[in-house]
Design a protein around this motif. Structure first.
Motif, PDB file in Angstrom:
ATOM      1  N   ASP A 166       2.392  -9.049   5.089  1.00 19.50           N
ATOM      2  CA  ASP A 166       1.240  -8.241   4.717  1.00 19.50           C
ATOM      3  C   ASP A 166       1.364  -6.876   5.384  1.00 19.50           C
ATOM      4  O   ASP A 166       1.919  -6.757   6.487  1.00 19.50           O
ATOM      5  CB  ASP A 166      -0.057  -8.922   5.164  1.00 19.50           C
ATOM      6  N   VAL A 167       0.879  -5.851   4.721  1.00 23.71           N
ATOM      7  CA  VAL A 167       0.768  -4.507   5.282  1.00 23.71           C
ATOM      8  C   VAL A 167      -0.610  -3.986   4.900  1.00 23.71           C
ATOM      9  O   VAL A 167      -0.982  -4.032   3.727  1.00 23.71           O
ATOM     10  CB  VAL A 167       1.849  -3.554   4.736  1.00 23.71           C
TER      11      VAL A 167
ATOM     12  N   THR B 236       3.600  -5.576  13.915  1.00 22.82           N
ATOM     13  CA  THR B 236       3.634  -4.222  14.441  1.00 22.82           C
ATOM     14  C   THR B 236       2.399  -3.450  14.015  1.00 22.82           C
ATOM     15  O   THR B 236       1.939  -3.593  12.884  1.00 22.82           O
ATOM     16  CB  THR B 236       4.900  -3.461  13.982  1.00 22.82           C
ATOM     17  N   THR B 237       1.848  -2.681  14.931  1.00 22.39           N
ATOM     18  CA  THR B 237       0.810  -1.722  14.600  1.00 22.39           C
ATOM     19  C   THR B 237       1.443  -0.340  14.731  1.00 22.39           C
ATOM     20  O   THR B 237       2.221  -0.095  15.659  1.00 22.39           O
ATOM     21  CB  THR B 237      -0.400  -1.846  15.546  1.00 22.39           C
ATOM     22  N   PHE B 238       1.111   0.570  13.811  1.00 20.24           N
ATOM     23  CA  PHE B 238       1.839   1.838  13.791  1.00 20.24           C
ATOM     24  C   PHE B 238       1.013   2.925  13.113  1.00 20.24           C
ATOM     25  O   PHE B 238      -0.013   2.652  12.468  1.00 20.24           O
ATOM     26  CB  PHE B 238       3.170   1.674  13.046  1.00 20.24           C
ATOM     27  N   LYS B 239       1.469   4.147  13.266  1.00 22.38           N
ATOM     28  CA  LYS B 239       0.914   5.279  12.534  1.00 22.38           C
ATOM     29  C   LYS B 239       2.028   6.285  12.276  1.00 22.38           C
ATOM     30  O   LYS B 239       3.048   6.311  12.988  1.00 22.38           O
ATOM     31  CB  LYS B 239      -0.230   5.932  13.301  1.00 22.38           C
ATOM     32  N   VAL B 240       1.831   7.106  11.250  1.00 20.77           N
ATOM     33  CA  VAL B 240       2.756   8.192  10.964  1.00 20.77           C
ATOM     34  C   VAL B 240       2.232   9.427  11.695  1.00 20.77           C
ATOM     35  O   VAL B 240       1.119   9.890  11.437  1.00 20.77           O
ATOM     36  CB  VAL B 240       2.867   8.458   9.460  1.00 20.77           C
ATOM     37  N   ALA B 241       3.011   9.946  12.628  1.00 23.07           N
ATOM     38  CA  ALA B 241       2.590  11.069  13.464  1.00 23.07           C
ATOM     39  C   ALA B 241       2.672  12.386  12.691  1.00 23.07           C
ATOM     40  O   ALA B 241       3.234  12.461  11.590  1.00 23.07           O
ATOM     41  CB  ALA B 241       3.460  11.131  14.717  1.00 23.07           C
TER      42      ALA B 241
ATOM     43  N   PRO C 125       0.832  -1.204   0.000  1.00 20.42           N
ATOM     44  CA  PRO C 125       0.000   0.000   0.000  1.00 20.42           C
ATOM     45  C   PRO C 125       0.865   1.250   0.000  1.00 20.42           C
ATOM     46  O   PRO C 125       2.033   1.229   0.394  1.00 20.42           O
ATOM     47  CB  PRO C 125      -0.783  -0.132   1.307  1.00 20.42           C
ATOM     48  N   GLU C 126       0.292   2.353  -0.465  1.00 18.59           N
ATOM     49  CA  GLU C 126       0.976   3.641  -0.408  1.00 18.59           C
ATOM     50  C   GLU C 126       0.533   4.365   0.860  1.00 18.59           C
ATOM     51  O   GLU C 126      -0.636   4.708   1.014  1.00 18.59           O
ATOM     52  CB  GLU C 126       0.651   4.465  -1.650  1.00 18.59           C
ATOM     53  N   ILE C 127       1.473   4.554   1.776  1.00 17.61           N
ATOM     54  CA  ILE C 127       1.189   5.227   3.045  1.00 17.61           C
ATOM     55  C   ILE C 127       1.923   6.555   3.031  1.00 17.61           C
ATOM     56  O   ILE C 127       3.158   6.582   2.942  1.00 17.61           O
ATOM     57  CB  ILE C 127       1.641   4.376   4.245  1.00 17.61           C
ATOM     58  N   PRO C 128       1.203   7.669   3.096  1.00 16.77           N
ATOM     59  CA  PRO C 128       1.867   8.974   3.070  1.00 16.77           C
ATOM     60  C   PRO C 128       2.932   9.079   4.160  1.00 16.77           C
ATOM     61  O   PRO C 128       2.701   8.716   5.312  1.00 16.77           O
ATOM     62  CB  PRO C 128       0.718   9.960   3.331  1.00 16.77           C
ATOM     63  N   GLY C 129       4.110   9.548   3.776  1.00 16.72           N
ATOM     64  CA  GLY C 129       5.188   9.727   4.735  1.00 16.72           C
ATOM     65  C   GLY C 129       5.968   8.473   5.034  1.00 16.72           C
ATOM     66  O   GLY C 129       6.767   8.447   5.982  1.00 16.72           O
TER      67      GLY C 129
ATOM     68  N   THR D 224      -5.852   6.479  11.352  1.00 12.35           N
ATOM     69  CA  THR D 224      -4.499   6.674  10.822  1.00 12.35           C
ATOM     70  C   THR D 224      -3.584   5.493  11.119  1.00 12.35           C
ATOM     71  O   THR D 224      -2.369   5.588  10.924  1.00 12.35           O
ATOM     72  CB  THR D 224      -3.881   7.956  11.422  1.00 12.35           C
ATOM     73  N   HIS D 225      -4.154   4.390  11.572  1.00 12.29           N
ATOM     74  CA  HIS D 225      -3.342   3.256  12.028  1.00 12.29           C
ATOM     75  C   HIS D 225      -3.230   2.169  10.954  1.00 12.29           C
ATOM     76  O   HIS D 225      -4.157   1.934  10.177  1.00 12.29           O
ATOM     77  CB  HIS D 225      -3.928   2.670  13.306  1.00 12.29           C
ATOM     78  N   TRP D 226      -2.072   1.505  10.981  1.00 10.20           N
ATOM     79  CA  TRP D 226      -1.748   0.441  10.022  1.00 10.20           C
ATOM     80  C   TRP D 226      -1.184  -0.756  10.766  1.00 10.20           C
ATOM     81  O   TRP D 226      -0.831  -0.675  11.942  1.00 10.20           O
ATOM     82  CB  TRP D 226      -0.717   0.951   9.002  1.00 10.20           C
ATOM     83  N   CYS D 227      -1.095  -1.865  10.047  1.00  8.10           N
ATOM     84  CA  CYS D 227      -0.515  -3.086  10.622  1.00  8.10           C
ATOM     85  C   CYS D 227       0.426  -3.707   9.602  1.00  8.10           C
ATOM     86  O   CYS D 227       0.141  -3.716   8.391  1.00  8.10           O
ATOM     87  CB  CYS D 227      -1.628  -4.076  10.978  1.00  8.10           C
ATOM     88  N   ALA D 228       1.556  -4.209  10.074  1.00  8.83           N
ATOM     89  CA  ALA D 228       2.493  -4.957   9.242  1.00  8.83           C
ATOM     90  C   ALA D 228       2.812  -6.265   9.960  1.00  8.83           C
ATOM     91  O   ALA D 228       3.049  -6.280  11.165  1.00  8.83           O
ATOM     92  CB  ALA D 228       3.777  -4.167   9.003  1.00  8.83           C
ATOM     93  N   VAL D 229       2.807  -7.365   9.220  1.00 11.75           N
ATOM     94  CA  VAL D 229       3.067  -8.673   9.810  1.00 11.75           C
ATOM     95  C   VAL D 229       3.948  -9.475   8.866  1.00 11.75           C
ATOM     96  O   VAL D 229       3.852  -9.359   7.640  1.00 11.75           O
ATOM     97  CB  VAL D 229       1.739  -9.438  10.078  1.00 11.75           C
ATOM     98  N   LEU D 230       4.832 -10.264   9.443  1.00  3.20           N
ATOM     99  CA  LEU D 230       5.637 -11.217   8.686  1.00  3.20           C
ATOM    100  C   LEU D 230       5.679 -12.510   9.484  1.00  3.20           C
ATOM    101  O   LEU D 230       5.947 -12.484  10.686  1.00  3.20           O
ATOM    102  CB  LEU D 230       7.044 -10.678   8.429  1.00  3.20           C
ATOM    103  N   GLY D 231       5.374 -13.623   8.827  1.00  3.58           N
ATOM    104  CA  GLY D 231       5.309 -14.892   9.530  1.00  3.58           C
ATOM    105  C   GLY D 231       6.001 -16.010   8.785  1.00  3.58           C
ATOM    106  O   GLY D 231       6.333 -15.890   7.601  1.00  3.58           O
ATOM    107  N   ASP D 232       6.193 -17.096   9.492  1.00  2.00           N
ATOM    108  CA  ASP D 232       6.884 -18.264   8.932  1.00  2.00           C
ATOM    109  C   ASP D 232       6.208 -19.516   9.472  1.00  2.00           C
ATOM    110  O   ASP D 232       6.250 -19.787  10.679  1.00  2.00           O
ATOM    111  CB  ASP D 232       8.360 -18.228   9.337  1.00  2.00           C
ATOM    112  N   VAL D 233       5.563 -20.254   8.575  1.00  2.00           N
ATOM    113  CA  VAL D 233       4.911 -21.510   8.944  1.00  2.00           C
ATOM    114  C   VAL D 233       5.897 -22.654   8.734  1.00  2.00           C
ATOM    115  O   VAL D 233       6.580 -22.719   7.707  1.00  2.00           O
ATOM    116  CB  VAL D 233       3.644 -21.739   8.102  1.00  2.00           C
ATOM    117  N   CYS D 234       5.973 -23.544   9.689  1.00  2.00           N
ATOM    118  CA  CYS D 234       6.878 -24.692   9.584  1.00  2.00           C
ATOM    119  C   CYS D 234       6.522 -25.540   8.374  1.00  2.00           C
ATOM    120  O   CYS D 234       5.358 -25.908   8.178  1.00  2.00           O
ATOM    121  CB  CYS D 234       6.784 -25.519  10.859  1.00  2.00           C
ATOM    122  N   GLY D 235       7.523 -25.859   7.561  1.00  2.00           N
ATOM    123  CA  GLY D 235       7.312 -26.770   6.446  1.00  2.00           C
ATOM    124  C   GLY D 235       6.795 -26.080   5.203  1.00  2.00           C
ATOM    125  O   GLY D 235       6.841 -24.864   5.066  1.00  2.00           O
ATOM    126  N   LYS D 236       6.310 -26.899   4.278  1.00  2.00           N
ATOM    127  CA  LYS D 236       5.820 -26.392   3.006  1.00  2.00           C
ATOM    128  C   LYS D 236       4.721 -27.302   2.502  1.00  2.00           C
ATOM    129  O   LYS D 236       4.383 -28.299   3.127  1.00  2.00           O
ATOM    130  CB  LYS D 236       6.966 -26.318   1.993  1.00  2.00           C
TER     131      LYS D 236
END
Length: 436
Positions: A231-232, A301-306, A204-208, A238-250
């Motif tokens: 995912d983001v 992480t949950t975050f916002k641009v102040a 996504p495009e997040i200003p700043g 004004t709040h966003w979330c970013a996550v990165l995960g790793d599932v065991c195996g394939k």
């Protein structure tokens, strides 16, 4: 078929023309969902829709030119059957507009108050989002119902939108599998389609903010589905979330867990601002649904641009490698929050998660990564790239933008390994651009 459509249209002129579009009707038939039994995958999504909105009923409907078939119908009297006339259902309005329909007071809402379903189901409030096939044709909708008039918050609407997309993704995967089986290339085709569905098509495009992500599969043939994901997305205000995960195996089992993790995090993050709560709710979903015994690690992480341009966030980790913060001058520090990995082997209340707060100023960056990069080594199983090398390489990227930073990390790792990869790698970087 054209003559039959004209007869149906003549009998029901009040229905939108889109209901009878031959391409849409063909897409409904191709979905192979009409007149089929309830299925756990769709019921799980409907159940989650009820949970995040507090609604008393939830439906996933598929509609042809005459009826609205309830593939999932939760919270209703089973003797009511599993379908109604399309004239009676708000679903035809979703098809006509291709847009969500929110009726907070169904009895007075001019769009649906005269529909038979309002009285038959005792609808006081109704909220529905279109469900589409891979070509964008509206097949039906995912909706929730309450017996009394009520508002639906912005967060609840966003969660329903996410879950409707998840239903659409499930349909796309099934059609891709049928197509792959018919073509004789099922393994590679399905794996590629699954992998694409588990990652966002673009950031996504997040200003700043400057964002970049990379996914580097260890299996370059594309014949296996791998377990890393990221995912983001916007949550509320004004709040966003970013996550990165790793599932065991394939493989398929890993894909099931990845899909559950992605749509659960998206739904829960719109309801809960604390990252530890979101991952705890994900753990509950894994335990409740028992779709696989594969464990999962995640950094969120949950975050916002102040207003001053800084990024202010909260971070938690469930057994995942610690995130790294690279400051504008090149120093690198860890965001270390002890946390239990997520697994069905632990009960709902047996995991331990913690949080930390952080701030990024101009030129600073936050890196989320999977252990494929720190464990990278040569084909001859030489020394791993390691956390120290990763931190040093990241420090050397001061002044680079997000995309250039990830490209530099990958180039240095490739030099270390001779281009070989034992495990897939996911990288996600959030950077506050330096001021001119």
């Amino acid at each position: 078929m054209a003559a039959q459509l004209r007869l149906v249209q003549a009998a029901a002129p009040e229905l939108p023309a889109a209901v009878f579009d031959p391409a849409r009707l063909a897409a409904v038939v191709a979905s192979e969902l009409l007149d089929t039994e309830p299925e756990e995958n769709f019921d799980d999504l409907a159940r989650l829709a009820m949970a995040v909105t507090g609604a008393s009923m939830a439906f996933f409907t598929v509609a042809d030119g005459t009826r609205s078939f309830w593939k999932s119908a939760l919270g209703i009297d089973p003797t009511m059957g599993r379908q109604n006339d399309i004239r009676d259902s708000p679903c035809h309005l979703l098809i006509g507009t291709g847009e969500p329909l929110i009726a907070e007071d169904a009895v007075t809402d001019a769009r649906i108050k005269d529909l038979a379903a309002v009285g038959a189901l005792g609808i006081g409030a109704w909220a529905g989002y279109p469900v589409r096939n891979p070509d964008g044709q509206v097949l039906g909708g995912l909706c929730v119902v309450d017996g009394q008039a009520r508002p639906f918050t912005a967060a609840q609407r966003e969660a329903l939108k996410t879950l409707a997309r998840s239903v659409s993704s499930e349909i796309a995967l099934r059609q891709a599998l049928r197509s792959a089986l018919a073509s004789g290339h099922a393994s590679a085709e399905l794996a590629r389609t699954l992998q694409e569905s588990l990652l966002p098509s673009r950031m996504p495009e997040i200003p700043g903010l400057d964002i970049a992500a990379l996914y580097l599969p260890a299996d370059t043939t594309g014949a296996e589905v791998l377990g890393d994901f990221y995912d983001v997305f916007h949550t509320r205000g004004t709040h966003w979330c970013a996550v990165l995960g790793d599932v065991c195996g394939k493989g398929i089992e890993a894909a099931k867990v990845t899909a559950l993790a992605r749509y659960t995090v998206r739904a829960e993050a719109t309801q809960h601002p604390r990252p530890a709560t979101v991952l705890r709710r994900l753990h509950h979903a894994l335990v409740d649904q028992q779709i696989s015994d594969r464990f999962l690690t995640a950094a969120l992480t949950t975050f916002k641009v102040a207003a001053d341009g800084s990024l202010r966030g909260r971070y938690t980790s469930a057994g995942h490698p610690p995130a790294l913060i690279r400051r504008a001058e090149g120093t690198v520090t860890e965001l270390h929050t002890p946390g239990t990995l997520l697994t069905t082997l632990l009960g709902p209340d047996e995991i331990r998660l913690s949080e930390t707060v952080f701030t990024l100023h101009a030129g600073d960056a936050l890196l989320l990564y999977s252990d494929g990069i720190t464990e990278a080594r040569t084909r001859e199983r030489g020394p791993q790239f390691g956390e120290e090398n990763l931190a040093a390489t990241l420090a050397a990227t001061a002044g680079m933008d997000a995309r250039a930073t990830l490209n530099h990390l990958c180039a240095v790792v490739a030099e270390h390994t001779g281009g070989h990869a034992f495990d897939d790698t996911a990288l996600l970087l959030l950077r506050v651009p330096a001021r001119p």
